[in-house]
Design an enzyme around this catalytic site. Structure first.
Site, short mmCIF file in Angstrom:
data_model
loop_
_atom_site.label_atom_id
_atom_site.label_comp_id
_atom_site.label_asym_id
_atom_site.label_seq_id
_atom_site.Cartn_x
_atom_site.Cartn_y
_atom_site.Cartn_z
N GLY A 52 0.86 -1.18 0.00
CA GLY A 52 0.00 0.00 0.00
C GLY A 52 0.89 1.22 0.00
O GLY A 52 1.98 1.20 -0.56
N GLU A 53 0.48 2.26 0.67
CA GLU A 53 1.29 3.48 0.78
C GLU A 53 1.72 3.58 2.24
O GLU A 53 0.89 3.73 3.13
CB GLU A 53 0.45 4.68 0.34
CG GLU A 53 1.29 5.86 -0.14
CD GLU A 53 2.01 6.56 0.99
OE1 GLU A 53 3.25 6.69 0.92
OE2 GLU A 53 1.34 6.97 1.95
N SER A 54 3.03 3.47 2.48
CA SER A 54 3.52 3.30 3.85
C SER A 54 3.20 4.46 4.77
O SER A 54 2.92 4.26 5.96
CB SER A 54 5.03 3.02 3.84
OG SER A 54 5.74 4.09 3.26
N CYS A 84 6.14 -5.43 0.82
CA CYS A 84 6.26 -4.12 0.17
C CYS A 84 6.18 -3.00 1.22
O CYS A 84 7.08 -2.87 2.02
CB CYS A 84 5.24 -3.97 -0.96
SG CYS A 84 5.64 -2.60 -2.09
N ARG A 144 7.00 -0.40 -7.43
CA ARG A 144 7.62 0.74 -6.72
C ARG A 144 8.17 0.28 -5.37
O ARG A 144 7.86 0.84 -4.33
CB ARG A 144 6.62 1.88 -6.55
CG ARG A 144 6.25 2.55 -7.84
CD ARG A 144 5.52 3.87 -7.61
NE ARG A 144 6.41 4.82 -6.96
CZ ARG A 144 6.02 5.78 -6.13
NH1 ARG A 144 4.76 5.94 -5.85
NH2 ARG A 144 6.89 6.60 -5.59
N HIS A 179 5.70 -8.79 -3.84
CA HIS A 179 4.31 -9.17 -3.57
C HIS A 179 4.08 -10.65 -3.88
O HIS A 179 3.70 -11.00 -5.00
CB HIS A 179 3.36 -8.34 -4.44
CG HIS A 179 3.28 -6.90 -4.07
ND1 HIS A 179 2.31 -6.40 -3.22
CD2 HIS A 179 4.05 -5.84 -4.42
CE1 HIS A 179 2.48 -5.09 -3.08
NE2 HIS A 179 3.54 -4.73 -3.80
N GLU A 181 1.66 -12.42 -2.98
CA GLU A 181 0.21 -12.62 -3.16
C GLU A 181 -0.25 -12.37 -4.59
O GLU A 181 -1.38 -12.72 -4.95
CB GLU A 181 -0.57 -11.73 -2.18
CG GLU A 181 -0.69 -10.27 -2.54
CD GLU A 181 0.54 -9.41 -2.27
OE1 GLU A 181 0.44 -8.18 -2.43
OE2 GLU A 181 1.60 -9.96 -1.89
#
Length: 199
Positions: A52-54, A84, A144, A179, A181
């Site tokens: 996600g966005e950390s 991630c 990313r 990732h 998953e």
């Protein structure tokens, strides 16, 4: 038995699905639950912190009271998998960009991370990885992606890519820059599940 996936932001459904498939393959009865608020983490035998966005993830974990629960669970030996952005969240130390955003990292793995190790130059790619815990290469999906720049003596490096650490383990905590998953290969989720079953 419950395995929880932090579900306040990020790639949640893919982890839930992968864990359910891994459980089925192992013939293990367990519930995979989404963690959206305080009070669920203490009931879980394993916890996944997805991508996600950390910055957002750290802020929401703190605001919802989940961050402290994860720290307590880690201290008790509950297996935790960070992928991630999750790799950043569980780290002890971030780079300048992490410091600039004021992210409150959980500090449950003795690692220093680079938030955009593979991000700015190449937004997403796949790479065949030699992973120490697996007997054949694993296809890592990098979006990313961050990387681990350095780690303490208690951290075992499991995989590197272009000199950057992309998978590591410290006791009950497992960190991946990629990732798992997003592939059909369940070996890493099965490895994590084995940690849960054996703890």
């Amino acid at each position: 038995m419950k395995i929880g996936v932090i579900a306040i932001q990020g790639a949640v459904s893919e982890h839930v699905d992968a864990l359910r498939r891994a459980l089925k393959e192992r013939g293990v009865e367990a519930e995979v639950v989404e963690i959206k608020h305080k009070g669920i983490v203490p009931e879980c035998s394993g916890i996944v912190i997805p991508g996600g966005e950390s910055t957002t993830l750290c802020r929401l974990l703190a605001r919802e009271g989940i961050a402290e629960e994860i720290k307590e669970a880690a201290a008790k030996g509950v297996p935790i998998l960070g992928t991630c952005a999750g790799l950043i969240v569980i780290a002890k130390e971030g780079d300048r960009q992490v410091e600039k955003t004021g992210q409150e990292l959980l500090g449950i793995m003795d690692t220093r991370v680079n938030r955009n190790a593979f991000g700015r130059q190449r937004d997403s790619f796949e790479a065949e990885l030699e992973v120490f815990i697996l007997d054949s290469p694993f296809t890592g999906v990098f979006i990313r992606a961050p990387g681990i720049v350095s780690c303490g003596p208690g951290v075992k490096v499991l995989s590197r890519l272009e000199g950057m650490i992309v998978a590591a383990e410290q006791g009950n905590v497992l960190a991946l820059a990629f990732h798992p998953e997003l592939t059909d290969d369940l070996r890493i989720h099965q490895y994590f599940l084995d940690k849960v079953l054996n703890c």
